[in-house]
Design a protein around this motif. Structure first.
Motif, PDB file in Angstrom:
ATOM      1  N   TRP A  78      30.797  46.275  30.486  1.00  0.00           N
ATOM      2  CA  TRP A  78      31.409  46.179  31.808  1.00  0.00           C
ATOM      3  C   TRP A  78      31.011  44.887  32.502  1.00  0.00           C
ATOM      4  O   TRP A  78      31.817  44.260  33.208  1.00  0.00           O
ATOM      5  CB  TRP A  78      31.025  47.401  32.638  1.00  0.00           C
ATOM      6  N   ASP A  82      33.245  41.847  34.085  1.00  0.00           N
ATOM      7  CA  ASP A  82      32.975  41.230  35.381  1.00  0.00           C
ATOM      8  C   ASP A  82      32.813  39.720  35.243  1.00  0.00           C
ATOM      9  O   ASP A  82      33.304  38.943  36.078  1.00  0.00           O
ATOM     10  CB  ASP A  82      31.698  41.845  35.970  1.00  0.00           C
ATOM     11  N   ASP A 161      35.658  41.485  41.585  1.00  0.00           N
ATOM     12  CA  ASP A 161      36.467  42.707  41.637  1.00  0.00           C
ATOM     13  C   ASP A 161      37.635  42.684  40.653  1.00  0.00           C
ATOM     14  O   ASP A 161      38.270  43.730  40.429  1.00  0.00           O
ATOM     15  CB  ASP A 161      37.007  42.928  43.054  1.00  0.00           C
ATOM     16  N   TYR A 164      38.130  45.349  37.786  1.00  0.00           N
ATOM     17  CA  TYR A 164      38.844  46.632  37.905  1.00  0.00           C
ATOM     18  C   TYR A 164      40.257  46.565  37.325  1.00  0.00           C
ATOM     19  O   TYR A 164      40.882  47.600  37.100  1.00  0.00           O
ATOM     20  CB  TYR A 164      38.905  47.065  39.372  1.00  0.00           C
ATOM     21  N   GLU A 191      32.039  52.884  39.420  1.00  0.00           N
ATOM     22  CA  GLU A 191      32.729  51.735  38.830  1.00  0.00           C
ATOM     23  C   GLU A 191      34.032  52.163  38.155  1.00  0.00           C
ATOM     24  O   GLU A 191      35.065  51.498  38.311  1.00  0.00           O
ATOM     25  CB  GLU A 191      31.817  51.016  37.835  1.00  0.00           C
ATOM     26  N   LYS A 194      36.995  53.141  40.423  1.00  0.00           N
ATOM     27  CA  LYS A 194      37.759  52.035  40.995  1.00  0.00           C
ATOM     28  C   LYS A 194      38.612  51.316  39.947  1.00  0.00           C
ATOM     29  O   LYS A 194      39.473  50.514  40.319  1.00  0.00           O
ATOM     30  CB  LYS A 194      36.808  51.029  41.648  1.00  0.00           C
ATOM     31  N   ALA A 195      38.349  51.570  38.670  1.00  0.00           N
ATOM     32  CA  ALA A 195      39.117  50.901  37.619  1.00  0.00           C
ATOM     33  C   ALA A 195      40.563  51.378  37.657  1.00  0.00           C
ATOM     34  O   ALA A 195      40.844  52.564  37.845  1.00  0.00           O
ATOM     35  CB  ALA A 195      38.493  51.192  36.260  1.00  0.00           C
ATOM     36  N   LYS A 196      41.497  50.445  37.471  1.00  0.00           N
ATOM     37  CA  LYS A 196      42.922  50.757  37.641  1.00  0.00           C
ATOM     38  C   LYS A 196      43.566  51.336  36.385  1.00  0.00           C
ATOM     39  O   LYS A 196      44.616  51.977  36.470  1.00  0.00           O
ATOM     40  CB  LYS A 196      43.674  49.495  38.076  1.00  0.00           C
TER      41      LYS A 196
END
Length: 228
Positions: A78, A82, A161, A164, A191, A194-196
């Motif tokens: 992850w 980022d 961000d 995401y 986390e 919020k991931a799409k």
């Protein structure tokens, strides 16, 4: 597609030895990442050292890779999203969840003499290790590399961000996709909440499918790469 394989705590890149040829046969280019402090120098590595190694592997990939993190290294995968949100095609998380910004990376077990040693199989009895025979357990324990304190207690920093927007596949071994959804929807994994783009993939194994179900795990990862 390049598939970067990052093992969890105590594991070197050799943990993927049975998965790599299966992925190659399926038409992909697997890269088992050996992390500083877990098979590569320096032995007293920090979380920043490990992340730098992962980001270098992303930078060296041919095209956008699938970045695979196992267990504690789900956070490293992850962090790669980022750090390189435009360069990662997809993140696959096996048997774990990413830590949030400001949390310690993997402060799960006692640290002594500057390292967090494999604690034995006691904490992992049950679904985690039920599919590992005694020979595999011994092989794992004999090869387990103590994790440097600078890694285990390193503080996670997430800054972009755009992570995401990176698709995430949650590979569920000792827990079910339904349980994972419940934890995420319940706010336990902020986390991923919020991931799409999050998908869930079930695999019938314990916590270490690279040892107990390498061919099945390779098929799962190849399918995720093909769809990326």
């Amino acid at each position: 597609m390049d598939i970067l394989l990052i093992g969890g705590l105590w594991l070197t890149g050799a943990a993927w030895d049975e998965v790599v040829p299966e992925l190659t046969a399926l038409g992909h280019r697997p890269v088992a990442v050996t992390l500083p402090g877990q098979g590569a120098e320096p032995s007293d590595a920090t979380l920043a050292d490990q992340l730098a190694t992962v980001l270098a592997a992303v930078d060296a990939a041919s095209g956008k890779p699938l970045v695979v993190g196992h267990s504690g290294a789900c956070t490293l995968a992850w962090l790669a999203a980022d750090g390189r949100p435009d360069q990662v095609a997809k993140v696959a998380l096996i048997g774990g969840f990413p830590s949030a910004d400001g949390e310690k990376y993997a402060a799960f077990f006692e640290v002594a003499d500057g390292v967090m040693r494999f604690p034995g199989w006691g904490p992992f009895e049950g679904a985690d290790s039920a599919d590992l025979d005694e020979e595999t357990r011994k092989r794992f324990a004999d090869a387990a590399v103590p994790v440097p304190e600078g890694v285990a207690h390193g503080v996670v920093r997430l800054t972009d961000d755009r992570r995401y927007d990176v698709p995430v596949a949650l590979v569920c071994p000792e827990f079910s996709p339904a349980q994972a959804r419940e934890w995420i929807d319940g706010g336990e994994v902020p986390e991923l909440a919020k991931a799409k783009h999050v998908e869930y993939v079930d695999i019938d194994s314990g916590h270490w499918p690279m040892f107990s179900k390498p061919a099945e795990l390779a098929r799962v990862l190849a399918g995720l790469a093909d769809a990326a």
